[in-house]
Motif scaffolding. Sequence first.
Motif, PDB file in Angstrom:
ATOM      1  N   LEU A 220       0.818  -0.847   0.048  1.00  8.74           N
ATOM      2  CA  LEU A 220       0.208  -0.086  -0.257  1.00  8.74           C
ATOM      3  C   LEU A 220       1.449   1.404  -0.314  1.00  8.74           C
ATOM      4  N   ILE A 221       1.873   0.905   0.409  1.00  5.67           N
ATOM      5  CA  ILE A 221       3.003   2.893   0.829  1.00  5.67           C
ATOM      6  C   ILE A 221       3.853   2.990  -0.277  1.00  5.67           C
ATOM      7  N   SER A 222       3.778   0.963  -1.737  1.00  6.58           N
ATOM      8  CA  SER A 222       4.000   1.494  -2.348  1.00  6.58           C
ATOM      9  C   SER A 222       4.197   1.970  -3.092  1.00  6.58           C
ATOM     10  N   ARG A 223       2.344   1.711  -3.348  1.00 10.90           N
ATOM     11  CA  ARG A 223       1.329   2.234  -5.094  1.00 10.90           C
ATOM     12  C   ARG A 223       0.527   3.102  -4.291  1.00 10.90           C
ATOM     13  N   SER A 224       1.352   4.073  -2.886  1.00 11.06           N
ATOM     14  CA  SER A 224       0.782   6.208  -2.887  1.00 11.06           C
ATOM     15  C   SER A 224       1.377   6.267  -2.979  1.00 11.06           C
ATOM     16  N   MET A 225       2.891   6.041  -3.375  1.00  7.75           N
ATOM     17  CA  MET A 225       4.218   6.931  -3.539  1.00  7.75           C
ATOM     18  C   MET A 225       3.987   7.363  -4.835  1.00  7.75           C
ATOM     19  N   ARG A 226       2.927   8.232  -4.729  1.00  9.50           N
ATOM     20  CA  ARG A 226       2.374   9.189  -6.349  1.00  9.50           C
ATOM     21  C   ARG A 226       2.334  10.439  -6.171  1.00  9.50           C
ATOM     22  N   ASP A 227       2.941  11.191  -7.471  1.00 11.34           N
ATOM     23  CA  ASP A 227       2.365  12.835  -6.483  1.00 11.34           C
ATOM     24  C   ASP A 227       2.316  13.358  -8.321  1.00 11.34           C
ATOM     25  N   VAL A 228       0.947  14.087  -8.878  1.00 15.50           N
ATOM     26  CA  VAL A 228       0.313  14.473  -9.638  1.00 15.50           C
ATOM     27  C   VAL A 228       0.665  16.096  -9.785  1.00 15.50           C
ATOM     28  N   ILE A 229       1.053  16.907  -8.170  1.00 11.29           N
ATOM     29  CA  ILE A 229       1.348  18.207  -8.153  1.00 11.29           C
ATOM     30  C   ILE A 229       2.294  18.828  -8.228  1.00 11.29           C
ATOM     31  N   ALA A 230       3.484  18.439  -7.712  1.00 19.26           N
ATOM     32  CA  ALA A 230       4.724  19.077  -8.176  1.00 19.26           C
ATOM     33  C   ALA A 230       5.688  18.231  -8.230  1.00 19.26           C
ATOM     34  N   GLU A 231       5.880  17.081  -8.762  1.00 21.06           N
ATOM     35  CA  GLU A 231       6.957  15.678  -9.665  1.00 21.06           C
ATOM     36  C   GLU A 231       6.509  16.144 -11.395  1.00 21.06           C
ATOM     37  N   PRO A 232       5.457  16.704 -11.720  1.00 16.55           N
ATOM     38  CA  PRO A 232       5.382  16.695 -12.984  1.00 16.55           C
ATOM     39  C   PRO A 232       6.004  17.891 -13.360  1.00 16.55           C
ATOM     40  N   TYR A 233       6.023  18.924 -12.285  1.00 13.96           N
ATOM     41  CA  TYR A 233       6.970  19.627 -13.061  1.00 13.96           C
ATOM     42  C   TYR A 233       8.503  20.357 -12.973  1.00 13.96           C
ATOM     43  N   ARG A 234       8.586  19.522 -11.578  1.00  9.88           N
ATOM     44  CA  ARG A 234       9.707  19.289 -11.342  1.00  9.88           C
ATOM     45  C   ARG A 234      10.868  18.341 -12.047  1.00  9.88           C
ATOM     46  N   ALA A 235      10.218  17.810 -12.572  1.00 10.72           N
ATOM     47  CA  ALA A 235      10.745  16.346 -12.369  1.00 10.72           C
ATOM     48  C   ALA A 235      12.215  17.432 -14.001  1.00 10.72           C
ATOM     49  N   VAL A 236      10.986  17.681 -14.903  1.00 10.45           N
ATOM     50  CA  VAL A 236      12.444  18.317 -15.682  1.00 10.45           C
ATOM     51  C   VAL A 236      13.429  19.237 -15.604  1.00 10.45           C
ATOM     52  N   LEU A 237      13.102  19.274 -13.667  1.00 13.17           N
ATOM     53  CA  LEU A 237      14.492  19.942 -13.252  1.00 13.17           C
ATOM     54  C   LEU A 237      15.929  19.342 -13.341  1.00 13.17           C
ATOM     55  N   LEU A 238      15.580  17.335 -12.985  1.00 15.32           N
ATOM     56  CA  LEU A 238      16.224  16.805 -12.760  1.00 15.32           C
ATOM     57  C   LEU A 238      16.755  15.869 -13.468  1.00 15.32           C
ATOM     58  N   PRO A 239      17.499  15.683 -14.193  1.00 15.85           N
ATOM     59  CA  PRO A 239      18.105  14.995 -15.495  1.00 15.85           C
ATOM     60  C   PRO A 239      17.809  13.187 -15.751  1.00 15.85           C
ATOM     61  N   GLY A 240      17.493  12.744 -15.495  1.00 20.16           N
ATOM     62  CA  GLY A 240      17.297  11.070 -16.130  1.00 20.16           C
ATOM     63  C   GLY A 240      16.304  10.699 -14.707  1.00 20.16           C
ATOM     64  N   PHE A 241      15.623  12.368 -14.515  1.00 16.88           N
ATOM     65  CA  PHE A 241      14.282  11.554 -12.960  1.00 16.88           C
ATOM     66  C   PHE A 241      13.376  10.038 -13.879  1.00 16.88           C
ATOM     67  N   TYR A 242      12.994  10.195 -14.970  1.00 10.96           N
ATOM     68  CA  TYR A 242      12.288   8.722 -14.858  1.00 10.96           C
ATOM     69  C   TYR A 242      12.730   7.778 -14.624  1.00 10.96           C
ATOM     70  N   GLU A 243      13.665   7.489 -16.487  1.00 10.37           N
ATOM     71  CA  GLU A 243      14.911   6.865 -15.943  1.00 10.37           C
ATOM     72  C   GLU A 243      15.256   5.562 -14.634  1.00 10.37           C
ATOM     73  N   ILE A 244      15.421   6.700 -13.951  1.00 11.06           N
ATOM     74  CA  ILE A 244      15.871   5.869 -12.654  1.00 11.06           C
ATOM     75  C   ILE A 244      14.629   5.512 -12.004  1.00 11.06           C
ATOM     76  N   ARG A 245      14.134   6.430 -11.604  1.00 14.58           N
ATOM     77  CA  ARG A 245      12.434   5.549 -11.079  1.00 14.58           C
ATOM     78  C   ARG A 245      11.920   4.147 -11.745  1.00 14.58           C
ATOM     79  N   GLU A 246      12.216   3.687 -12.999  1.00 16.93           N
ATOM     80  CA  GLU A 246      12.315   2.462 -13.422  1.00 16.93           C
ATOM     81  C   GLU A 246      13.325   1.621 -12.753  1.00 16.93           C
ATOM     82  N   ALA A 247      13.990   2.385 -12.957  1.00 21.73           N
ATOM     83  CA  ALA A 247      15.511   1.345 -12.419  1.00 21.73           C
ATOM     84  C   ALA A 247      15.658   0.990 -11.228  1.00 21.73           C
TER      85      ALA A 247
END
Length: 312
Positions: A220-247
């Motif tokens: 439950l902790i795992s599937r609740s770790m989702r942010d639709v408020i800040a992360e989509p705007y901040r991820a662009v400031l963080l190189p490799g963000f989505y790739e790192i998350r998948e890995a």
Amino acid sequence: MKSVKAFAPATVANVSCGFDILGFAIDAMGDYVEITRKEKSGLCVVSIEDDGGKLPWEVEKNTCAVAIQAMLDDYGQQIGMDIALRKGLPLGSGMGSSAASAVAALIAANRLLGDPYERKNLLPFAIAAEKAACGAGHADNVAPSLLGGFVLVRDYHPLDVIKLHVPDGLYCTLLHPHYELKTADSRSVLRDSIPLKHSTIQSGNVAGFIAGLYQEDFELISRSMRDVIAEPYRAVLLPGFYEIREALKTAGALGMGISGSGPTLFALSQGSEKSEAIAKAAKEIYESIGLGVDVYFSSINTIGAYVLEEKE
Ligand SMILES: Nc1ncnc2c1ncn2[C@@H]1O[C@H](COP(=O)(O)OP(=O)(O)O)[C@@H](O)[C@H]1O
Ligand SMILES: N[C@@H](CCOP(=O)(O)O)C(=O)O
């Protein structure tokens, strides 16, 4: 009593789903502040170590002094104090660096005065310091640094802060890439309003996350770790963000998100066993995009800041 030294832990704010309202403290590192009483009234920053010469010494800018000044204004006596700070945390890291300084300073100064304030009542002074550091008086770093564990800021007006249950075996890996990102800058990319459907998604996740902590339900902790408020705007400031998350998820993390406002990323796992694999996966990606990274492994700090030494 002449001087008191205190330690305050680093913190992970937001924890993905709880923008400005959720945070936790970690055991791995923090800041150290020694306060010495002096004859002459007024505050003075007398030394700052391990900041690379970057931090302000002015009492109206350094978070140690801003926090103590707010406390003394409330206390009603302008007691003289010298402030010596040793940074254990990198600046602009997303690990609550400005908050840890403020909280360590408050714990030491409060003890020097004979502990007139209960721990929770020091929070408004620490929030004033955060406001001076980044322009926003958010409490999701200072509250867990002060109180330890996971902390929910249910409301700011009036302040209502709740310490939450920490499940056995929850473990954190922090990935701090070698660049600085000021909280003020990564707040400036956020929107003032959010769509209703995002509010629904975010509320479900923060409630799910807290239920997961109490039920010690790691799925439950795992599937609740989702942010639709800040992360989509901040991820662009963080190189490799989505790739790192998948890995990291493939390597066994329950989830990964931005620690505070970044650039540090945090991953939660059940137990410490998976942390080496999580670190290895992240290092490979950072290397492939030409960025160095420091990795910290930590259990959750459940006690918050504390006094290290008192000298007469
Ligand atoms: N004692 C302090 N420790 C860290 N930062 C401080 C301190 N006092 C003032 N600051 C200011 O706060 C800012 C860093 O805070 P912030 O960007 O929120 O980083 P972090 O995410 O690491 O807390 C910098 O502009 C820094 O000059
Ligand atoms: N809720 C704040 C947290 C900022 O944390 P920091 O450690 O980056 O100062 C935000 O998301 O702006």
